[in-house]
Every structure is written in C-alpha cells, then in structure tokens.
Design a protein around this motif. Structure first.
Motif, PDB file in Angstrom:
ATOM      1  N   ARG A 216      34.616  31.491  41.837  1.00  0.00           N
ATOM      2  CA  ARG A 216      35.974  31.995  41.654  1.00  0.00           C
ATOM      3  C   ARG A 216      37.013  30.900  41.852  1.00  0.00           C
ATOM      4  O   ARG A 216      38.022  30.863  41.138  1.00  0.00           O
ATOM      5  CB  ARG A 216      36.241  33.162  42.610  1.00  0.00           C
ATOM      6  CG  ARG A 216      37.601  33.771  42.345  1.00  0.00           C
ATOM      7  CD  ARG A 216      37.869  34.997  43.138  1.00  0.00           C
ATOM      8  NE  ARG A 216      39.147  35.571  42.723  1.00  0.00           N
ATOM      9  CZ  ARG A 216      39.644  36.651  43.229  1.00  0.00           C
ATOM     10  NH1 ARG A 216      38.986  37.324  44.164  1.00  0.00           N
ATOM     11  NH2 ARG A 216      40.811  37.107  42.810  1.00  0.00           N
TER      12      ARG A 216
ATOM     13  N   GLU B 130      36.922  28.007  40.941  1.00  0.00           N
ATOM     14  CA  GLU B 130      36.996  27.241  39.697  1.00  0.00           C
ATOM     15  C   GLU B 130      37.408  28.129  38.523  1.00  0.00           C
ATOM     16  O   GLU B 130      37.506  27.652  37.396  1.00  0.00           O
ATOM     17  CB  GLU B 130      35.627  26.627  39.372  1.00  0.00           C
ATOM     18  CG  GLU B 130      35.108  25.665  40.407  1.00  0.00           C
ATOM     19  CD  GLU B 130      33.663  25.241  40.124  1.00  0.00           C
ATOM     20  OE1 GLU B 130      33.155  25.462  39.003  1.00  0.00           O
ATOM     21  OE2 GLU B 130      33.042  24.684  41.044  1.00  0.00           O
ATOM     22  N   HIS B 131      37.592  29.418  38.791  1.00  0.00           N
ATOM     23  CA  HIS B 131      37.853  30.430  37.770  1.00  0.00           C
ATOM     24  C   HIS B 131      36.777  30.331  36.674  1.00  0.00           C
ATOM     25  O   HIS B 131      37.062  30.207  35.482  1.00  0.00           O
ATOM     26  CB  HIS B 131      39.254  30.281  37.173  1.00  0.00           C
ATOM     27  CG  HIS B 131      39.657  31.481  36.369  1.00  0.00           C
ATOM     28  ND1 HIS B 131      39.992  32.673  36.955  1.00  0.00           N
ATOM     29  CD2 HIS B 131      39.748  31.688  35.043  1.00  0.00           C
ATOM     30  CE1 HIS B 131      40.289  33.552  36.024  1.00  0.00           C
ATOM     31  NE2 HIS B 131      40.142  32.982  34.844  1.00  0.00           N
ATOM     32  N   ALA B 132      35.504  30.370  37.128  1.00  0.00           N
ATOM     33  CA  ALA B 132      34.401  30.182  36.198  1.00  0.00           C
ATOM     34  C   ALA B 132      33.152  30.910  36.666  1.00  0.00           C
ATOM     35  O   ALA B 132      32.927  31.102  37.859  1.00  0.00           O
ATOM     36  CB  ALA B 132      34.086  28.695  36.063  1.00  0.00           C
TER      37      ALA B 132
ATOM     38  N   HIS C 278      29.199  30.195  35.880  1.00  0.00           N
ATOM     39  CA  HIS C 278      28.298  29.214  35.274  1.00  0.00           C
ATOM     40  C   HIS C 278      26.904  29.815  35.112  1.00  0.00           C
ATOM     41  O   HIS C 278      26.470  30.636  35.919  1.00  0.00           O
ATOM     42  CB  HIS C 278      28.181  27.969  36.163  1.00  0.00           C
ATOM     43  CG  HIS C 278      29.477  27.271  36.419  1.00  0.00           C
ATOM     44  ND1 HIS C 278      30.135  26.553  35.458  1.00  0.00           N
ATOM     45  CD2 HIS C 278      30.223  27.175  37.539  1.00  0.00           C
ATOM     46  CE1 HIS C 278      31.229  26.038  35.979  1.00  0.00           C
ATOM     47  NE2 HIS C 278      31.311  26.405  37.239  1.00  0.00           N
TER      48      HIS C 278
ATOM     49  N   GLY D  67      35.734  36.347  27.824  1.00  0.00           N
ATOM     50  CA  GLY D  67      36.453  35.084  27.922  1.00  0.00           C
ATOM     51  C   GLY D  67      35.899  34.067  26.954  1.00  0.00           C
ATOM     52  O   GLY D  67      35.287  34.413  25.945  1.00  0.00           O
TER      53      GLY D  67
ATOM     54  N   THR E 144      29.374  27.566  30.691  1.00  0.00           N
ATOM     55  CA  THR E 144      30.462  27.998  31.564  1.00  0.00           C
ATOM     56  C   THR E 144      31.314  29.030  30.852  1.00  0.00           C
ATOM     57  O   THR E 144      31.802  28.792  29.739  1.00  0.00           O
ATOM     58  CB  THR E 144      31.342  26.804  31.976  1.00  0.00           C
ATOM     59  OG1 THR E 144      30.517  25.854  32.653  1.00  0.00           O
ATOM     60  CG2 THR E 144      32.467  27.244  32.896  1.00  0.00           C
TER      61      THR E 144
ATOM     62  N   THR F 216      34.732  31.063  31.121  1.00  0.00           N
ATOM     63  CA  THR F 216      36.051  31.145  31.740  1.00  0.00           C
ATOM     64  C   THR F 216      36.598  32.532  31.438  1.00  0.00           C
ATOM     65  O   THR F 216      36.948  32.828  30.289  1.00  0.00           O
ATOM     66  CB  THR F 216      36.990  30.063  31.175  1.00  0.00           C
ATOM     67  OG1 THR F 216      36.399  28.782  31.412  1.00  0.00           O
ATOM     68  CG2 THR F 216      38.353  30.130  31.850  1.00  0.00           C
TER      69      THR F 216
ATOM     70  N   GLU G 203      38.840  35.779  30.888  1.00  0.00           N
ATOM     71  CA  GLU G 203      40.212  36.068  30.484  1.00  0.00           C
ATOM     72  C   GLU G 203      40.622  37.475  30.902  1.00  0.00           C
ATOM     73  O   GLU G 203      41.767  37.708  31.243  1.00  0.00           O
ATOM     74  CB  GLU G 203      40.365  35.864  28.983  1.00  0.00           C
ATOM     75  CG  GLU G 203      40.172  34.403  28.591  1.00  0.00           C
ATOM     76  CD  GLU G 203      39.991  34.183  27.097  1.00  0.00           C
ATOM     77  OE1 GLU G 203      40.169  35.144  26.315  1.00  0.00           O
ATOM     78  OE2 GLU G 203      39.662  33.041  26.723  1.00  0.00           O
TER      79      GLU G 203
END
Length: 169
Positions: free
Chosen positions: A51, A53-55, A57, A93, A128, A130, A132
């Motif tokens: 979180r 990294e707002h990601a 993986h 995302g 990865t 991301t 939205e």
C-alpha cells in the motif's frame, strides 16, 4: 475521493480503502484478469500488497499470454474472494510488466520455490498493478449472513448482507 454509496454504507471512503487493502493482503490469491483484444482471460496469482507504494505486485514467468496482453492492453482487474466469510474485493487499474531484479528479490518468498529455484531465476518477471478504483462486498460473516437470509425468506424482504461500496484508490 469519489465513493458510490450502496446499502446506505456508513463507512468513509478512507475506511473502505483501508478495508480493501486489508482484505487483498489477507486473502492473497486473486483472479487477475486481462484482455487480449477479443476476450478477457483470468488466472490466479499471489498478491504482494504494498500500500505504501500504491501497488499490488505479482511474480510471474517470462512465458505466458498475460504478459503480452498487459503490454498491449494495460487496463486490468483483479478479484479476491473469501467465500467462507462472504468477503469480496475487486480492484481495477493499470498493469506493467518489468524485469526489476531488485524488486523481484525483495518480494521473493519460499513459496515461490514451487515455480522457480530462487529469486535469481532469469525467467521471473514483475507484474505491478497500480489500482485506480476498488469495490468491496464485506459481509459480517457466514452465520450472520445465513440468519439474514432466513429472515428475508420468511418476511419476503431483501436481506442486507453487509457493506458494499466503490471507491477511487
């Protein structure tokens, strides 16, 4: 943060975001869905939630149709389901495939040995996502859900099965 209220959800967008991140980390395996230009394709992948990294993986193999699909159509979604507790999360995302060896080594766990010998395997890639936006269905649990369904069946009313909301991530 935009939020769609459903079922008169009393939670704030921030509380819903927190719950989404919490559940995807707890549930782990998500159904990652891509598009090939003609149809969608879903497959289970183990999430490495970051979180900060707002990601989200995923370690994936260099071979695989999803890699080309992500490169041509980076808009993806991933759904997590905890069926035993009636908890479900969907995030949508943009995905990106890289060969970030440092990040692969950081995310490596012993469970990955089922697929590769070690983190230095040259066939490992980093996928990865991301986020939205996200959607949450968060029931109070199986026993409560069953009780609400029984009441609904007896009264003829629709059961209120828990929180349901959409948020921007």
């Amino acid at each position: 943060m935009a939020k769609e209220r459903t079922d008169d959800n009393p939670k704030s967008p921030e509380e819903i975001q927190d719950r989404i991140w919490e559940l995807i980390e707890k549930i782990d395996i998500g159904m990652f869905t891509t598009w090939d230009g003609e149809q969608q394709h879903s497959r289970p992948l183990s999430a490495r939630v970051r979180r900060d990294e707002h990601a989200v993986h995923f370690l994936v193999d260099v071979d695989g149709d999803k890699n080309g699909q992500v490169e041509h159509f980076p808009s993806v979604s991933c759904a997590w389901a905890d069926n035993s507790h009636y908890k479900y999360v969907l995030i949508a995302g943009t995905a990106r495939l890289t060969n970030d060896r440092a990040k692969i080594a950081e995310l490596w766990s012993d469970f990955d040995k089922a697929w590769w010998d070690d983190a230095t395997d040259p066939s490992i890639r980093l996928l990865t996502l991301t986020p939205e936006n996200g959607e949450l269905w968060d029931s109070p649990g199986k026993a409560v859900a069953l009780a609400k369904m029984v009441v609904a069946a007896v009264t003829g009313s629709a059961p209120q099965m828990g929180d349901h909301a959409k948020v921007s991530l």
